[in-house]
Design an enzyme around this catalytic site. Structure first.
Site, short mmCIF file in Angstrom:
data_model
loop_
_atom_site.label_atom_id
_atom_site.label_comp_id
_atom_site.label_asym_id
_atom_site.label_seq_id
_atom_site.Cartn_x
_atom_site.Cartn_y
_atom_site.Cartn_z
N ARG A 61 -1.78 3.09 14.83
CA ARG A 61 -1.44 1.82 14.17
C ARG A 61 -2.11 0.62 14.84
NH1 ARG A 61 3.36 2.58 10.72
NH2 ARG A 61 2.72 4.51 9.72
N ARG A 81 0.71 -4.72 11.90
CA ARG A 81 1.37 -6.01 11.75
C ARG A 81 1.54 -6.82 13.02
NH1 ARG A 81 5.96 -2.90 8.70
NH2 ARG A 81 4.99 -1.39 10.07
N ARG A 93 -3.82 -8.64 4.99
CA ARG A 93 -2.88 -7.99 4.07
C ARG A 93 -2.41 -8.98 3.02
NH1 ARG A 93 2.97 -5.62 5.58
NH2 ARG A 93 3.30 -7.87 5.72
N ASP A 127 -3.18 5.61 4.29
CA ASP A 127 -1.83 6.11 4.58
C ASP A 127 -1.74 7.58 4.18
OD1 ASP A 127 0.96 4.88 5.41
OD2 ASP A 127 1.33 6.44 3.91
N TYR A 179 8.53 13.61 2.36
CA TYR A 179 8.60 12.37 1.57
C TYR A 179 8.62 12.68 0.07
CZ TYR A 179 7.76 9.74 5.84
OH TYR A 179 7.89 9.18 7.09
#
Ligand code: CP3
Length: 343
Positions: free
Chosen positions: A24, A28, A37, A74, A151
């Site tokens: 990552r 963010r 973004r 992703d 998921y």
């Protein structure tokens, strides 16, 4: 002979300073990531915008000079390309249409039919190979079938992967069919990333730790072994990193059983334990606790030195035990890298 340090470590070379990158690393905690973004609109639009996805991949390379860049995308884009609905709830994470019946499984696309949807991802890889500094290694990736299946079955992230375990118990054929489809589609997806220019592949099995006993062999080891064998037969010498997160004892022998060149280690095991039990078989990656990127200070410096020391006798790629979190301080990342490179 390559001079890229990550490729050298993956071939088993013991380097005086371990190469470093961070899960990552485009994320963010970086103001420039948040700005790009916002420009893209939202996270998924950013993933499918090749120019902007390449831009956020490059941001941490410019800022810190990491030894590797990881493609910005992703693990849930692959099931989306298979026909699953995917969206992100702000502040909560991914949501998907569920796949739990034989009919829903049969309605998904074939493994070879994912490329049209995923073409922008391959384009991001191509841009990156042009724009990355020549010493920086480009890592492509996918989720491992079990983690992606958790998921797809639950329609969201779950603490204990309960819905996936329940389907495995109630309808083994459908569950195994989902794993099988994902295994084949992952081979197709990763192959196209390599064709586009990815130099290393990483397989993220974030929920491997909840598979126990024979289930771990059948749904973490076996699919990884199949994917790695297929990739290596198509692309001889392609280096592959496997991340069976929280596998514990399952880390032991994982590289030999799957054919992975490197095993990534999380924070549930100590670096000394991993050096003795996993690094004895080859390269390892890890495993500084990502909390240090929030807390910093002397504890960060000491913990970084400790990870470097523990793995110094074998091939090692320095990384965190899991992704850096949005509340991390960018200054702490600089301090970590300085500590690794200057001692
Ligand atoms: O390491 C990298 O930065 C490369 C890109 C990458 C992302 N996700 C970008 C991302 C990679 C390799 C992943 C893998 C991924 N995605 C995993 C496996 C690794 C892990 O973290 O355990 C999983 C389980 C996912 C699914 C996913 N994507 C979740 C659960 C979430 C929400 C949680 C969160 O961190 O917000 C995402 C979103 C996501 N993927 C973000 C990023 C940078 C944050 C999105 C944002 O900008 O809001």
């Amino acid at each position: 002979m390559t001079d890229k340090t990550i490729l050298r470590a993956l071939k088993g070379e013991v380097l005086p300073t371990p190469p470093v990158w961070m899960m990552r690393q485009a994320g963010r905690y970086l103001p420039e990531y948040r700005a790009t973004r916002a420009q893209a609109g939202d996270f998924l639009s950013l993933c499918y915008n090749s120019e902007l996805a390449a831009e956020v991949t490059l941001q941490p390379i410019r800022r810190y000079g990491f030894d590797a860049a990881i493609l910005f995308a992703d693990i849930l884009l692959l099931p989306q390309a298979l026909g699953v609905d995917l969206w992100f709830e702000t502040g909560e994470g991914p949501r998907m249409s569920t796949t739990t019946t034989a009919a829903e499984l049969a309605a998904l696309k074939a493994p070879g039919d994912v490329h049209e949807k995923l073409a922008p991802i391959y384009e991001t890889v191509k841009i990156l190979r042009r724009e990355l500094p020549r010493e920086t290694t480009l890592i492509g990736f996918a989720g491992a079938p079990w983690t992606v299946a958790t998921y797809m079955i639950a329609g969201r992230g779950t603490r204990d992967q309960g819905p996936a375990h329940a389907l495995k118990a109630a309808d083994r054929a459908t569950f195994a069919g989902i794993i099988d489809l994902l295994t084949e589609a992952t081979i197709e997806y990763l192959s196209q990333q390599v064709v586009a220019g990815a130099e290393v592949i990483k397989l993220f099995d974030s929920w491997a730790g909840s598979l126990k006993g024979q289930d771990f062999e059948d749904f973490a080891v076996a699919p990884a072994a199949r994917i790695i064998a297929a990739l290596k037969s198509r692309f001889p010498g392609l280096p592959i990193i496997a991340f069976p997160r929280e596998a514990g004892e399952g880390y032991v022998g994982f590289a030999q059983k799957t054919g992975a060149d490197c095993v990534a280690i999380d924070n549930s095991v100590s670096a000394d334990w991993a050096a003795a039990n996993v690094q004895k078989d080859g390269c390892v990656q890890g495993n500084l606790d990502p909390r240090h990127m929030v807390t910093g200070g002397v504890a960060l410096v000491e913990a970084t030195r400790e990870v470097v020391r523990a793995f110094s006798k074998g091939p090692h790629i320095f990384n965190l035990g899991h992704g850096i979190t949005p509340d991390a301080d960018p200054e702490n990342v600089a301090l970590m890298i300085e500590t690794i490179r200057k001692g």
